[in-house]
Design a protein around this motif. Structure first.
Motif, PDB file in Angstrom:
ATOM      1  N   SER A  71       0.252   5.521  -3.323  1.00  0.00           N
ATOM      2  CA  SER A  71      -0.538   6.643  -2.830  1.00  0.00           C
ATOM      3  C   SER A  71      -1.895   6.603  -3.514  1.00  0.00           C
ATOM      4  O   SER A  71      -2.186   5.684  -4.296  1.00  0.00           O
ATOM      5  N   PHE A  72      -2.729   7.594  -3.248  1.00  0.00           N
ATOM      6  CA  PHE A  72      -4.012   7.662  -3.935  1.00  0.00           C
ATOM      7  C   PHE A  72      -3.816   7.857  -5.439  1.00  0.00           C
ATOM      8  O   PHE A  72      -4.666   7.472  -6.236  1.00  0.00           O
ATOM      9  N   ALA A  73      -2.728   8.456  -5.825  1.00  0.00           N
ATOM     10  CA  ALA A  73      -2.482   8.697  -7.251  1.00  0.00           C
ATOM     11  C   ALA A  73      -2.073   7.423  -7.980  1.00  0.00           C
ATOM     12  O   ALA A  73      -2.396   7.239  -9.165  1.00  0.00           O
ATOM     13  N   LYS A  74      -1.381   6.532  -7.288  1.00  0.00           N
ATOM     14  CA  LYS A  74      -0.879   5.318  -7.933  1.00  0.00           C
ATOM     15  C   LYS A  74      -0.836   4.188  -6.905  1.00  0.00           C
ATOM     16  O   LYS A  74      -0.076   4.243  -5.940  1.00  0.00           O
ATOM     17  N   ASN A  75      -1.662   3.162  -7.115  1.00  0.00           N
ATOM     18  CA  ASN A  75      -1.692   2.055  -6.166  1.00  0.00           C
ATOM     19  C   ASN A  75      -2.223   0.803  -6.854  1.00  0.00           C
ATOM     20  O   ASN A  75      -2.766   0.855  -7.969  1.00  0.00           O
ATOM     21  N   ALA A  76      -2.081  -0.316  -6.177  1.00  0.00           N
ATOM     22  CA  ALA A  76      -2.422  -1.609  -6.771  1.00  0.00           C
ATOM     23  C   ALA A  76      -3.923  -1.750  -7.046  1.00  0.00           C
ATOM     24  O   ALA A  76      -4.307  -2.403  -8.027  1.00  0.00           O
ATOM     25  N   GLU A 396      -8.474  -6.542  -2.043  1.00  0.00           N
ATOM     26  CA  GLU A 396      -8.601  -6.576  -0.587  1.00  0.00           C
ATOM     27  C   GLU A 396      -7.272  -6.372   0.116  1.00  0.00           C
ATOM     28  O   GLU A 396      -7.188  -5.670   1.123  1.00  0.00           O
ATOM     29  N   PHE A 397      -6.209  -6.957  -0.430  1.00  0.00           N
ATOM     30  CA  PHE A 397      -4.931  -6.985   0.277  1.00  0.00           C
ATOM     31  C   PHE A 397      -3.809  -6.203  -0.405  1.00  0.00           C
ATOM     32  O   PHE A 397      -2.708  -6.124   0.127  1.00  0.00           O
ATOM     33  N   GLY A 398      -4.060  -5.635  -1.590  1.00  0.00           N
ATOM     34  CA  GLY A 398      -2.985  -4.975  -2.300  1.00  0.00           C
ATOM     35  C   GLY A 398      -2.158  -5.966  -3.091  1.00  0.00           C
ATOM     36  O   GLY A 398      -2.502  -7.148  -3.199  1.00  0.00           O
ATOM     37  N   LYS A 399      -1.043  -5.503  -3.619  1.00  0.00           N
ATOM     38  CA  LYS A 399      -0.265  -6.327  -4.546  1.00  0.00           C
ATOM     39  C   LYS A 399       0.315  -7.594  -3.921  1.00  0.00           C
ATOM     40  O   LYS A 399       0.611  -8.554  -4.617  1.00  0.00           O
ATOM     41  N   GLY A 400       0.457  -7.637  -2.588  1.00  0.00           N
ATOM     42  CA  GLY A 400       0.987  -8.835  -1.944  1.00  0.00           C
ATOM     43  C   GLY A 400       0.005  -9.982  -1.884  1.00  0.00           C
ATOM     44  O   GLY A 400       0.393 -11.125  -1.640  1.00  0.00           O
ATOM     45  N   LEU A 401      -1.290  -9.698  -2.065  1.00  0.00           N
ATOM     46  CA  LEU A 401      -2.372 -10.691  -2.069  1.00  0.00           C
ATOM     47  C   LEU A 401      -2.555 -11.416  -0.738  1.00  0.00           C
ATOM     48  O   LEU A 401      -3.226 -12.440  -0.665  1.00  0.00           O
ATOM     49  N   VAL A 402      -1.943 -10.893   0.333  1.00  0.00           N
ATOM     50  CA  VAL A 402      -2.099 -11.510   1.655  1.00  0.00           C
ATOM     51  C   VAL A 402      -2.428 -10.429   2.684  1.00  0.00           C
ATOM     52  O   VAL A 402      -2.024  -9.273   2.545  1.00  0.00           O
ATOM     53  N   GLU A 403      -3.157 -10.810   3.706  1.00  0.00           N
ATOM     54  CA  GLU A 403      -3.562  -9.874   4.755  1.00  0.00           C
ATOM     55  C   GLU A 403      -2.355  -9.390   5.551  1.00  0.00           C
ATOM     56  O   GLU A 403      -1.550 -10.176   6.033  1.00  0.00           O
ATOM     57  N   LYS A 404      -2.220  -8.067   5.651  1.00  0.00           N
ATOM     58  CA  LYS A 404      -1.148  -7.500   6.467  1.00  0.00           C
ATOM     59  C   LYS A 404      -1.637  -6.276   7.249  1.00  0.00           C
ATOM     60  O   LYS A 404      -0.846  -5.450   7.701  1.00  0.00           O
ATOM     61  N   GLY A 405      -2.952  -6.167   7.391  1.00  0.00           N
ATOM     62  CA  GLY A 405      -3.509  -5.101   8.203  1.00  0.00           C
ATOM     63  C   GLY A 405      -3.537  -3.732   7.564  1.00  0.00           C
ATOM     64  O   GLY A 405      -3.710  -2.726   8.251  1.00  0.00           O
ATOM     65  N   ASN A 406      -3.396  -3.657   6.243  1.00  0.00           N
ATOM     66  CA  ASN A 406      -3.366  -2.357   5.572  1.00  0.00           C
ATOM     67  C   ASN A 406      -4.750  -1.811   5.222  1.00  0.00           C
ATOM     68  O   ASN A 406      -4.891  -0.652   4.858  1.00  0.00           O
ATOM     69  N   ASN A 407      -5.776  -2.667   5.277  1.00  0.00           N
ATOM     70  CA  ASN A 407      -7.138  -2.267   4.913  1.00  0.00           C
ATOM     71  C   ASN A 407      -7.202  -1.624   3.533  1.00  0.00           C
ATOM     72  O   ASN A 407      -7.796  -0.567   3.335  1.00  0.00           O
ATOM     73  N   TYR A 408      -6.606  -2.304   2.585  1.00  0.00           N
ATOM     74  CA  TYR A 408      -6.549  -1.795   1.213  1.00  0.00           C
ATOM     75  C   TYR A 408      -7.931  -1.668   0.574  1.00  0.00           C
ATOM     76  O   TYR A 408      -8.121  -0.880  -0.350  1.00  0.00           O
ATOM     77  N   TRP A 409      -8.884  -2.433   1.063  1.00  0.00           N
ATOM     78  CA  TRP A 409     -10.211  -2.382   0.470  1.00  0.00           C
ATOM     79  C   TRP A 409     -10.829  -0.991   0.552  1.00  0.00           C
ATOM     80  O   TRP A 409     -11.702  -0.634  -0.234  1.00  0.00           O
ATOM     81  N   LEU A 410     -10.333  -0.152   1.484  1.00  0.00           N
ATOM     82  CA  LEU A 410     -10.840   1.209   1.612  1.00  0.00           C
ATOM     83  C   LEU A 410     -10.508   2.069   0.395  1.00  0.00           C
ATOM     84  O   LEU A 410     -11.072   3.152   0.221  1.00  0.00           O
ATOM     85  N   LEU A 411      -9.596   1.604  -0.449  1.00  0.00           N
ATOM     86  CA  LEU A 411      -9.244   2.350  -1.655  1.00  0.00           C
ATOM     87  C   LEU A 411     -10.302   2.236  -2.742  1.00  0.00           C
ATOM     88  O   LEU A 411     -10.370   3.089  -3.629  1.00  0.00           O
ATOM     89  N   SER A 412     -11.110   1.201  -2.706  1.00  0.00           N
ATOM     90  CA  SER A 412     -12.168   1.088  -3.715  1.00  0.00           C
ATOM     91  C   SER A 412     -13.117   2.265  -3.539  1.00  0.00           C
ATOM     92  O   SER A 412     -13.696   2.453  -2.467  1.00  0.00           O
TER      93      SER A 412
END
Length: 554
Positions: A71-76, A396-412
């Motif tokens: 979540s926003f409180a705890k993430n990779a 960019e991709f979260g803890k999996g380090l591979v693209e899976k469509g989660n758009n993790y970069w928006l967390l920065s």
């Protein structure tokens, strides 16, 4: 993992890939050579293992999807920032994107700022005048890495200058590439079928539009010459707009340009606009425009492109990501499109209107205990977004380090985009020669891989080939840039007092009159009456205020 402008989308998944993951810059031919990354000084790392905390506020973006348990409180991503640079990120609040801006206003009004947050130009000015935010001149100079300082000065310093008040840096520009041009897209298979030349002049555009209408090469029940949607004069309309059409007549939509006397005038009231509106009225009378365009949004108007009723449209560099919906069916390319520079009405080249590439800023509260932590976040974003190590793909991709469509970069929580790029010089050559060795950036490598998939038979990547390939959109950029075939808005900063009070009224009046002229409901001479009314409704006062500020910034 690029900082991009939000745009209207058709086929949200494809367009999200086209605009966010791979970027939409079409800029200058100079760039930081990320093939040989700039070495980061010690201050950019967390060698001392000291952890400092900075608070912010975040929008819950619809494209961001968390892994289970995060979540926003705890993430990779937050964990990575804390581990790599010793900055712990917390949120004072989270709001849906539709409510975020309003909540920022409340936060400012109640003087309850987090350590840093993203604000618009007006809010930057208000916060500066209220003494609520920090002068960043010293903290930026002492903590920004050499790479960061170079990165944010790629445009010569114009965007940084917009954040200066009394020679004090009051915010960090949330920069993006201002050199994002528009182009004319035409069905080249129809040009061949009807033995028509490629468009170079506005006369060519009219000839093509009439041929597409009258000869109906798509064989549909209704056919038109040019796709236009209901908000065509908005500069944010990336496809089916008319900004580039105006530019073809040396007319420009709501920017401030030289008056020839050392001052500025608004482009909406210039005589060239009347000429362009007259041309649009003629097109409407001849049935070259969809008669229902005034009530159709981009997606609805685009259906006429997909079903072979329209074969010409103005749009941004990413427009092929829209066109692919009609161009590729059942794995086969059924529509052939070409991209062309904006045609001109005379012998002078058309100038594509552009902005400054910044309208939002990251500010730091005067109460922040660790402003240096915010600058460290900035350093890290720039480093990992432009030349990440394999481990840093977590950003960019979260803890999996591979693209899976989660758009993790928006967390920065702090993101800045590249002000310039050299995609137009590099990508067409690399793709044509199948030469990966000349690729310099992550964006170029991503685009190259997609384009080569198309070369190898994957038709779903048709759109990327039309953007980045040998005769694609990017190949048109170097001469535009070299010959300075663009016109940049010369006014920057917060809206003037009269702009705040009257601008919305003036734009509404403009659109009302322009639409009536286009749709042949009034004479084109109504434009002259509009100019006089624009001046009386506040335009003259705005012009006075703009020129006073312009004189101060010279």
């Amino acid at each position: 993992m690029k900082m991009k402008r939000r745009v209207l989308t058709i086929g949200a998944l494809i367009l999200c890939l086209a605009i966010t993951a791979c970027g939409n810059n079409t800029g200058n031919q100079t760039s930081i050579n990320t093939k040989d990354p700039v070495k980061q000084p010690d201050k950019a790392s967390n060698q001392g293992n000291e952890v400092i905390e900075v608070s912010t506020v975040s929008p819950s973006d619809q494209y961001l999807k968390f892994d289970e348990g995060e979540s926003f409180a705890k993430n990779a991503i937050y964990d990575a920032y804390e581990k790599d640079i010793g900055v712990k990120i917390t949120n004072k609040w989270i709001a849906d994107t539709s409510q975020f801006n309003e909540k920022v206003k409340i936060t400012i009004a109640s003087d309850d700022l987090p350590d840093f947050l993203l604000v618009n130009a007006t809010q930057l000015k208000e916060l500066t005048e209220a003494g609520m935010i920090m002068d960043l001149t010293k903290v930026y100079d002492e903590n920004a890495t050499d790479e960061t300082k170079k990165f944010l000065m790629m445009d010569g310093g114009m965007q940084m200058k917009t954040a200066m008040f009394d020679n004090k840096l009051m915010g960090i520009p949330s920069s993006y590439n201002p050199y994002s041009y528009q182009f004319l897209y035409v069905r080249t298979d129809w040009l061949k079928k009807l033995n028509l030349p490629e468009p170079k002049t506005m006369a060519d555009v009219m000839t093509i539009a009439e041929a597409f209408k009258t000869k109906n090469p798509g064989g549909t029940s209704k056919s038109y010459g040019l796709a236009v949607s209901k908000d065509p004069f908005n500069s944010g309309t990336g496809v089916t707009g008319l900004q580039a059409f105006l530019n073809g007549y040396h007319a420009y939509g709501n920017i401030w340009i030289d008056d020839g006397k050392g001052g500025l005038v608004n482009s909406d009231i210039q005589p060239q606009v009347k000429v362009a509106l007259g041309a649009l009225q003629d097109m409407f009378k001849k049935g070259l425009l969809d008669p229902e365009f005034a009530v159709k949004d981009v997606e609805k108007e685009a259906e006429l492109i997909y079903d072979n009723s329209i074969g010409m449209v103005y749009g941004a560099s990413w427009t092929p990501a829209q066109l692919v919906k009609g161009a590729v069916k059942d794995g086969k390319v059924v529509q052939e499109w070409g991209a062309f520079p904006i045609p001109t009405v005379d012998s002078d080249p058309a100038l594509s209107q552009i902005g400054l590439g910044v309208d939002q800023y990251y500010v730091i509260s005067k109460k922040a205990k660790h402003p240096e932590g915010v600058i460290k976040l900035l350093n890290q974003w720039i480093a990992v977004d432009n030349h990440p190590t394999n481990e840093q793909k977590v950003y960019e991709f979260g803890k999996g380090l591979v693209e899976k469509g989660n758009n993790y970069w928006l967390l920065s929580p702090l993101r800045v985009g590249k002000q310039l790029d050299n995609n137009g010089e590099i990508l067409p050559k690399a793709i044509e020669n199948k030469d990966q060795s000349i690729l310099q950036t992550k964006d170029q490598r991503t685009r190259y891989e997609r384009a080569m998939k198309y070369v190898d038979g994957d038709t779903s990547m048709w759109w990327e080939y039309l953007i980045s390939g040998p005769k694609g959109v990017y190949s048109l950029v170097p001469p535009i840039q070299k010959n300075k075939q663009y016109l940049q808005n010369k006014f920057y900063g917060a809206p003037t007092p009269t702009m705040v009070d009257r601008q919305e009224i003036l734009l509404k009046k403009r659109d009302e009159v322009f639409f009536k002229i286009m749709m042949n409901q009034v004479s084109v001479d109504e434009f002259d009456k509009f100019v006089e009314e624009w001046k009386k409704l506040g335009g003259d006062e705005i012009t006075k205020e703009v020129n006073e500020l312009f004189a101060d910034h010279k």
